[in-house]
Design an enzyme around this catalytic site. Structure first.
Site, PDB file in Angstrom:
ATOM      1  N   CYS A 236      10.165  -7.624 -10.651  1.00  0.00           N
ATOM      2  CA  CYS A 236      10.372  -8.008  -9.240  1.00  0.00           C
ATOM      3  C   CYS A 236       9.109  -8.573  -8.614  1.00  0.00           C
ATOM      4  O   CYS A 236       9.027  -9.747  -8.282  1.00  0.00           O
ATOM      5  CB  CYS A 236      10.792  -6.784  -8.419  1.00  0.00           C
ATOM      6  SG  CYS A 236      12.289  -6.024  -8.940  1.00  0.00           S
TER       7      CYS A 236
HETATM    8  N1  SAJ Z   1       1.521  -1.442  -7.837  1.00  0.00           N
HETATM    9  C1  SAJ Z   1       0.179  -1.416  -7.443  1.00  0.00           C
HETATM   10  N2  SAJ Z   1      -0.146  -0.853  -6.249  1.00  0.00           N
HETATM   11  C2  SAJ Z   1       0.808  -0.346  -5.407  1.00  0.00           C
HETATM   12  C3  SAJ Z   1       2.164  -0.391  -5.822  1.00  0.00           C
HETATM   13  C4  SAJ Z   1       2.503  -0.937  -7.031  1.00  0.00           C
HETATM   14  O1  SAJ Z   1      -0.694  -1.881  -8.174  1.00  0.00           O
HETATM   15  O2  SAJ Z   1       0.453   0.166  -4.350  1.00  0.00           O
HETATM   16  C5  SAJ Z   1       1.883  -2.064  -9.110  1.00  0.00           C
HETATM   17  C6  SAJ Z   1       2.581  -1.124 -10.072  1.00  0.00           C
HETATM   18  O3  SAJ Z   1       1.642  -0.484 -10.900  1.00  0.00           O
HETATM   19  C7  SAJ Z   1       3.463  -2.072 -10.881  1.00  0.00           C
HETATM   20  C8  SAJ Z   1       3.808  -3.166  -9.885  1.00  0.00           C
HETATM   21  O4  SAJ Z   1       2.829  -3.083  -8.838  1.00  0.00           O
HETATM   22  O5  SAJ Z   1       2.752  -2.640 -11.968  1.00  0.00           O
HETATM   23  C9  SAJ Z   1       5.204  -3.047  -9.295  1.00  0.00           C
HETATM   24  O6  SAJ Z   1       5.319  -1.724  -8.872  1.00  0.00           O
HETATM   25  P1  SAJ Z   1       6.520  -1.274  -7.862  1.00  0.00           P
HETATM   26  O7  SAJ Z   1       6.210   0.132  -7.442  1.00  0.00           O
HETATM   27  O8  SAJ Z   1       6.691  -2.282  -6.805  1.00  0.00           O
HETATM   28  O9  SAJ Z   1       7.758  -1.169  -8.818  1.00  0.00           O
HETATM   29  P2  SAJ Z   1       8.978  -2.159  -9.045  1.00  0.00           P
HETATM   30  O10 SAJ Z   1       8.544  -3.430  -9.649  1.00  0.00           O
HETATM   31  O11 SAJ Z   1       9.991  -1.354  -9.764  1.00  0.00           O
HETATM   32  O12 SAJ Z   1       9.461  -2.515  -7.573  1.00  0.00           O
HETATM   33  C10 SAJ Z   1      10.665  -1.980  -7.110  1.00  0.00           C
HETATM   34  C11 SAJ Z   1      11.134  -3.016  -6.149  1.00  0.00           C
HETATM   35  N3  SAJ Z   1      12.507  -2.743  -5.812  1.00  0.00           N
HETATM   36  C12 SAJ Z   1      13.363  -3.784  -5.771  1.00  0.00           C
HETATM   37  O13 SAJ Z   1      13.041  -4.926  -5.980  1.00  0.00           O
HETATM   38  C13 SAJ Z   1      14.762  -3.449  -5.454  1.00  0.00           C
HETATM   39  C14 SAJ Z   1      10.277  -3.014  -4.894  1.00  0.00           C
HETATM   40  O14 SAJ Z   1      10.932  -3.785  -3.882  1.00  0.00           O
HETATM   41  C15 SAJ Z   1      10.064  -1.635  -4.362  1.00  0.00           C
HETATM   42  O15 SAJ Z   1       9.178  -1.714  -3.236  1.00  0.00           O
HETATM   43  C16 SAJ Z   1       9.431  -0.784  -5.429  1.00  0.00           C
HETATM   44  O16 SAJ Z   1      10.383  -0.716  -6.515  1.00  0.00           O
HETATM   45  C17 SAJ Z   1       9.123   0.609  -4.921  1.00  0.00           C
HETATM   46  O17 SAJ Z   1       8.964   0.760  -3.687  1.00  0.00           O
HETATM   47  O18 SAJ Z   1       8.977   1.495  -5.749  1.00  0.00           O
END
Ligand code: SAJ
Length: 424
Positions: A259
């Site tokens: 995403c």
């Molecule tokens: N990450 C960081 N710092 C942060 C948060 C995440 O470096 O503060 C990194 C994570 O390690 C990862 C990447 O970003 O490599 C994405 O992490 P994520 O927590 O956003 O996980 P996703 O990709 O599963 O995002 C999903 C998304 N949900 C949908 O698209 C429906 C996102 O919109 C959500 O915000 C996220 O989950 C969530 O909140 O957990």
């Protein structure tokens, strides 16, 4: 109750199909992966989720790889991947094929809903023209189209398809009402009607781009504060005490997943095609994509400062391939960028991820670390939360790419290992 067809039975489509079945809808689940269909027919779900594991055992869903089985459904929902290609350009081929194959079989008066993440304009400028060219359907007359962007968060114990607010856009008031009626029966949460399909497409892209730019913000601060001798995590935790107008994000060794690193490019490309250059979004992407290289530079500079030479010939234990903690999913994972960078500098790589035994060079964490000169934690898996480096006489530098040990660096320093975090 209406009959529902769900096309694409992955981490978005399967939970949706199971919930619709649980709510009493007649559900046909379609996926082109014959093996997946066979295992679903055996009531086995490839998704590691307790709720799904229970639902799959008693579901009445008709699982099939044959699109013609949806000819009697009232609503067909497209839940297929929308990746980017190696040039980071949107790849709409899968969602186009799925939508067209569904439309070819949908009866007059039915509704096609796309849940896959797509940029503004895709329904009106790609999907609808394709269906009207390739089938006898006339959108708005014999077939309606709506968009309800998925919001599944893999591995989230609290938020699931049954309780997450949704937004909805459609080609007409009538089809908006039909889709609204379906989702309000399905989901125990707020369903917001948007002014158009394009607005609904834009909502999802904006949600995820918001996250990407906020992560880039703290990643840039981390690189700056490392020079200024300020602990960025403490500062973010301090800022987070403000009860309004601040939302904590945390720095790390990179941004992976299907995403966050992908969705901004959908908007960047579409806007570029319409005469606007998203400089800020592109800069945020380049900052996040630079983090693995930043980490490798940090390690090599530290080795040189320690008079341990460069990364050439050093054994580096890379801990984690998944893009986020405690899941088996390495799509767009920063681990692979990091590994390429390390190999380019002559390091000998030893990979360990308990979720990817088939891609690991060691079968245990201890085996991965034994004899390693450097270790880099890329994924914050639970398995990496209680490392005991005593006895690892070769280990000189530990880079904690998710700041897991930011408050426990003595675990390393008391063993003579140089601890590096990302801005901590
Ligand atoms: N990450 C960081 N710092 C942060 C948060 C995440 O470096 O503060 C990194 C994570 O390690 C990862 C990447 O970003 O490599 C994405 O992490 P994520 O927590 O956003 O996980 P996703 O990709 O599963 O995002 C999903 C998304 N949900 C949908 O698209 C429906 C996102 O919109 C959500 O915000 C996220 O989950 C969530 O909140 O957990």
């Amino acid at each position: 109750m209406k009959k529902i067809g769900v096309i694409g039975l992955g981490y978005v489509g399967l939970p949706l199909a199971l919930l619709a079945d649980e709510k009493g809808f007649g559900v046909v689940g379609v996926d082109l992966d014959k093996e997946k269909i066979q295992s679903l027919k055996r009531r086995e779900a490839a998704i590691d989720d307790q709720r799904i594991g229970q639902q799959i055992k008693k579901t009445k869903i008709v699982f099939t790889d044959d699109f013609s089985k949806i000819k009697n459904v009232d609503i067909a929902i497209i839940c297929v991947p929308t990746p980017v290609d190696k040039n980071k350009s949107p790849d709409l081929s899968i969602v186009k094929n799925a939508s067209l194959n569904a439309a070819k079989h949908l009866k007059k008066g039915s509704l096609l809903i796309i849940e896959s993440t797509i940029n503004p304009g895709v329904c009106n400028e790609v999907i609808i023209p394709l269906i009207e060219e390739e089938t006898s359907h006339k959108i708005g007359k014999t077939l309606h189209v709506a968009h309800c962007p998925e919001r599944i968060n893999p591995g989230d114990p609290e938020w699931h398809v049954g309780n997450i607010n949704r937004v909805l856009g459609a080609d007409s008031e009538e089809s908006l009402d039909i889709a609204y009626s379906f989702y309000t029966q399905l989901v125990d949460a707020k369903i917001k009607k948007m002014g158009s399909i394009k607005e609904a497409e834009a909502v999802k892209i904006v949600e995820n781009t918001f996250r990407d730019v906020n992560i880039a913000f703290v990643n840039e601060l981390a690189m700056s504060f490392e020079k200024l001798g300020i602990n960025i995590n403490n500062v973010i935790d301090g800022a987070a005490t403000k009860p309004f107008a601040f939302m904590a994000h945390y720095p790390g060794i990179g941004v992976g997943g299907h995403c966050i690193p992908v969705d901004p490019y959908y908007l960047i490309e579409y806007a570029r095609g319409n005469g606007f250059e998203h400089k800020f979004l592109s800069l945020a992407r380049s900052i996040n994509e630079s983090m693995p290289t930043y980490a490798v530079n940090l390690v090599e500079e530290t080795l040189i400062k320690m008079a341990e030479g460069t990364l050439q010939g050093k054994t580096v234990a890379v801990l984690g391939l998944s893009y986020k903690a405690n899941v088996r999913d390495d799509r767009e994972s920063p681990s692979y960028v990091l590994i390429n960078q390390l190999e380019a500098r002559g390091a000998v790589i030893r990979i360990f991820d308990p979720y990817f035994p088939e891609k690991s060079d060691a079968s245990t964490l201890e085996e991965a670390l034994l004899g390693a000169d450097v270790s880099i934690l890329v994924t914050g898996h639970q398995e990496f939360a209680s490392l005991n480096p005593s006895g690892l006489s070769n280990l000189k530098v530990f880079l904690d790419g998710r700041n897991v040990y930011k408050d426990r660096r003595d675990v390393f320093t008391q063993n003579g290992i140089y601890y590096l975090g990302i801005g901590v």
